[in-house]
Design a protein around this motif. Structure first.
Motif, mmCIF file in Angstrom:
data_model
loop_
_atom_site.group_PDB
_atom_site.id
_atom_site.type_symbol
_atom_site.label_atom_id
_atom_site.label_comp_id
_atom_site.label_asym_id
_atom_site.label_seq_id
_atom_site.Cartn_x
_atom_site.Cartn_y
_atom_site.Cartn_z
ATOM 1 N N ARG A 57 28.385 45.598 34.757
ATOM 2 C CA ARG A 57 29.060 44.759 33.764
ATOM 3 C C ARG A 57 30.496 45.140 33.741
ATOM 4 N NH1 ARG A 57 27.285 42.498 29.105
ATOM 5 N NH2 ARG A 57 25.269 43.267 29.290
ATOM 6 N N LEU A 58 31.133 43.769 33.867
ATOM 7 C CA LEU A 58 32.575 43.831 34.035
ATOM 8 C C LEU A 58 33.380 44.278 32.419
ATOM 9 C CD1 LEU A 58 33.292 40.355 35.723
ATOM 10 C CD2 LEU A 58 32.853 42.730 36.854
ATOM 11 N N PRO A 59 34.363 44.724 32.563
ATOM 12 C CA PRO A 59 35.302 45.054 31.409
ATOM 13 C C PRO A 59 35.465 43.975 30.540
ATOM 14 C CG PRO A 59 36.426 45.949 33.539
ATOM 15 C CD PRO A 59 35.429 44.857 34.043
ATOM 16 N N PRO A 60 35.542 43.830 29.283
ATOM 17 C CA PRO A 60 35.659 42.679 28.300
ATOM 18 C C PRO A 60 37.219 42.188 28.782
ATOM 19 C CG PRO A 60 36.447 44.996 27.357
ATOM 20 C CD PRO A 60 35.938 45.338 28.502
ATOM 21 N N ILE A 61 37.318 40.796 28.353
ATOM 22 C CA ILE A 61 38.519 39.963 28.836
ATOM 23 C C ILE A 61 39.495 40.341 27.934
ATOM 24 C CG2 ILE A 61 37.040 38.021 29.557
ATOM 25 C CD1 ILE A 61 38.747 37.481 26.298
ATOM 26 N N THR A 62 39.389 41.357 26.892
ATOM 27 C CA THR A 62 40.530 41.639 25.905
ATOM 28 C C THR A 62 41.444 42.854 27.063
ATOM 29 O OG1 THR A 62 39.140 43.481 25.160
ATOM 30 C CG2 THR A 62 39.653 41.369 24.032
ATOM 31 N N VAL A 67 40.813 38.001 36.312
ATOM 32 C CA VAL A 67 40.350 37.712 37.632
ATOM 33 C C VAL A 67 39.061 38.454 38.116
ATOM 34 C CG1 VAL A 67 40.660 37.406 39.994
ATOM 35 C CG2 VAL A 67 42.618 37.235 38.404
ATOM 36 N N ILE A 68 37.973 37.901 37.864
ATOM 37 C CA ILE A 68 36.685 38.362 37.894
ATOM 38 C C ILE A 68 36.585 39.245 39.554
ATOM 39 C CG2 ILE A 68 34.129 38.186 38.066
ATOM 40 C CD1 ILE A 68 34.458 35.876 36.019
ATOM 41 N N ALA A 69 36.792 38.469 40.568
ATOM 42 C CA ALA A 69 36.582 39.303 41.667
ATOM 43 C C ALA A 69 37.511 40.635 42.078
ATOM 44 C CB ALA A 69 37.067 38.125 42.946
ATOM 45 N N ARG A 70 38.463 40.454 41.161
ATOM 46 C CA ARG A 70 39.462 41.976 41.403
ATOM 47 C C ARG A 70 38.582 42.863 40.756
ATOM 48 N NH1 ARG A 70 45.415 39.769 39.335
ATOM 49 N NH2 ARG A 70 45.854 38.571 41.399
ATOM 50 N N GLU A 71 37.953 42.517 39.448
ATOM 51 C CA GLU A 71 37.246 43.350 38.821
ATOM 52 C C GLU A 71 35.976 43.942 39.479
ATOM 53 O OE1 GLU A 71 38.421 45.023 36.012
ATOM 54 O OE2 GLU A 71 40.035 43.531 36.259
ATOM 55 N N ILE A 72 35.264 43.113 40.403
ATOM 56 C CA ILE A 72 34.219 43.514 40.907
ATOM 57 C C ILE A 72 34.694 44.245 41.923
ATOM 58 C CG2 ILE A 72 32.459 42.491 42.562
ATOM 59 C CD1 ILE A 72 32.019 40.112 40.956
ATOM 60 N N SER A 73 35.751 43.868 42.763
ATOM 61 C CA SER A 73 36.352 44.812 43.848
ATOM 62 C C SER A 73 36.544 46.318 43.535
ATOM 63 C CB SER A 73 37.418 44.017 44.453
ATOM 64 O OG SER A 73 37.263 43.048 45.079
ATOM 65 N N LYS A 74 37.165 46.347 42.102
ATOM 66 C CA LYS A 74 37.057 47.796 41.765
ATOM 67 C C LYS A 74 35.998 48.662 41.651
ATOM 68 C CE LYS A 74 41.114 46.398 38.948
ATOM 69 N NZ LYS A 74 41.696 46.299 37.356
ATOM 70 N N LEU A 84 29.242 35.538 33.957
ATOM 71 C CA LEU A 84 29.631 36.711 34.697
ATOM 72 C C LEU A 84 30.450 37.678 34.010
ATOM 73 C CD1 LEU A 84 30.798 35.096 38.156
ATOM 74 C CD2 LEU A 84 28.667 36.415 37.528
ATOM 75 N N ILE A 85 31.269 37.150 32.835
ATOM 76 C CA ILE A 85 32.085 38.077 31.840
ATOM 77 C C ILE A 85 31.365 38.557 30.404
ATOM 78 C CG2 ILE A 85 34.178 37.250 32.727
ATOM 79 C CD1 ILE A 85 34.448 35.462 30.315
ATOM 80 N N THR A 86 29.823 37.906 30.467
ATOM 81 C CA THR A 86 29.241 37.926 29.559
ATOM 82 C C THR A 86 27.733 38.851 29.748
ATOM 83 O OG1 THR A 86 28.129 35.591 29.551
ATOM 84 C CG2 THR A 86 30.096 36.044 28.188
#
Length: 214
Positions: free
Chosen positions: A203-208, A151-158, A190-192
């Motif tokens: 930059r967001l954490p990798p999807i892994t 969930v991208i929004a969760r990662e941005i919120s962190k 957004l994830i790349t």
């Protein structure tokens, strides 16, 4: 096959490896590293190792499936090597849902074909969404989705404390959002790529990253 799990402390390592007593023929490699206040353990098992089990299972693939099922009982999950982006919107009173698999073109499904979409979605080990509210549209027909979500929004919120709405974020990035296909492509970006928010790029954490909680 690569699988991963989270440990509260390195001492939990043997407990997480306990299921391997059923798979003594398998040769594997394990790495443990610090991760967000706990420890990430990744196990690599070469696919050819499962060839050893074709005297027990009908095929290598069946052996891999049984191994993974057993590992999941002990709190492991697959390290995803592919993903699909999911988003949905209403066209009048009808729901349109879209999928964008990694390295493929987007596909759009109307409300009459959601089960077909879910069957396609189920082929992927990771499902990328912008916000969790989108998931509610299909949760009743695909309850397993929670175990695959990024969930991208969760990662941005962190990082930022709060994530903007998707449309607001698109304006900041000067992204085209006219169609559902456009939105799917923007979510994938957004994830790349780095994301501009409040005059800085993150930059967001990798999807892994694991969906598990320590």
């Amino acid at each position: 096959m690569n699988i991963q799990t989270l440990l509260q402390s390195p001492e939990e390592k043997q407990e997480k490896l306990e299921f391997l007593k059923n798979w003594e023929e398998i040769v594997y490699r394990v790495e443990v590293s610090e991760y967000e206040g706990c420890y990430l353990m990744v196990m690599e098992v070469p696919d050819e190792e499962f060839e050893k089990l074709t005297n027990i299972f009908q095929s290598k693939e069946e052996a891999m499936g049984a191994f993974l099922s057993n590992a999941m009982e002990y709190g492991w999950e697959v390290v995803p090597d592919s993903y699909v982006v999911f988003h949905a919107q209403f066209d009048g009173d009808k729901l349109l849902a879209g999928l964008l698999p990694k390295d493929k073109d987007p596909a759009v499904f109307d409300h009459l074909h959601l089960e077909e979409m879910v069957r396609e979605m189920a082929k992927y080990p990771r499902v990328v969404v912008y916000s969790y509210d989108i998931v509610t549209y299909i949760k009743d027909i695909y309850p397993e989705i929670d175990s695959k979500l990024y969930v991208i929004a969760r990662e941005i919120s962190k990082v930022k404390g709060k994530a903007p709405e998707l449309e607001e974020l698109a304006k900041i990035q000067s992204a085209n959002m006219e169609t559902l296909q456009d939105k799917l492509k923007f979510i994938e970006e957004l994830i790349t790529k780095p994301i501009k928010i409040d005059h800085e790029a993150i930059r967001l954490p990798p999807i892994t990253k694991p969906t598990l909680i320590c």
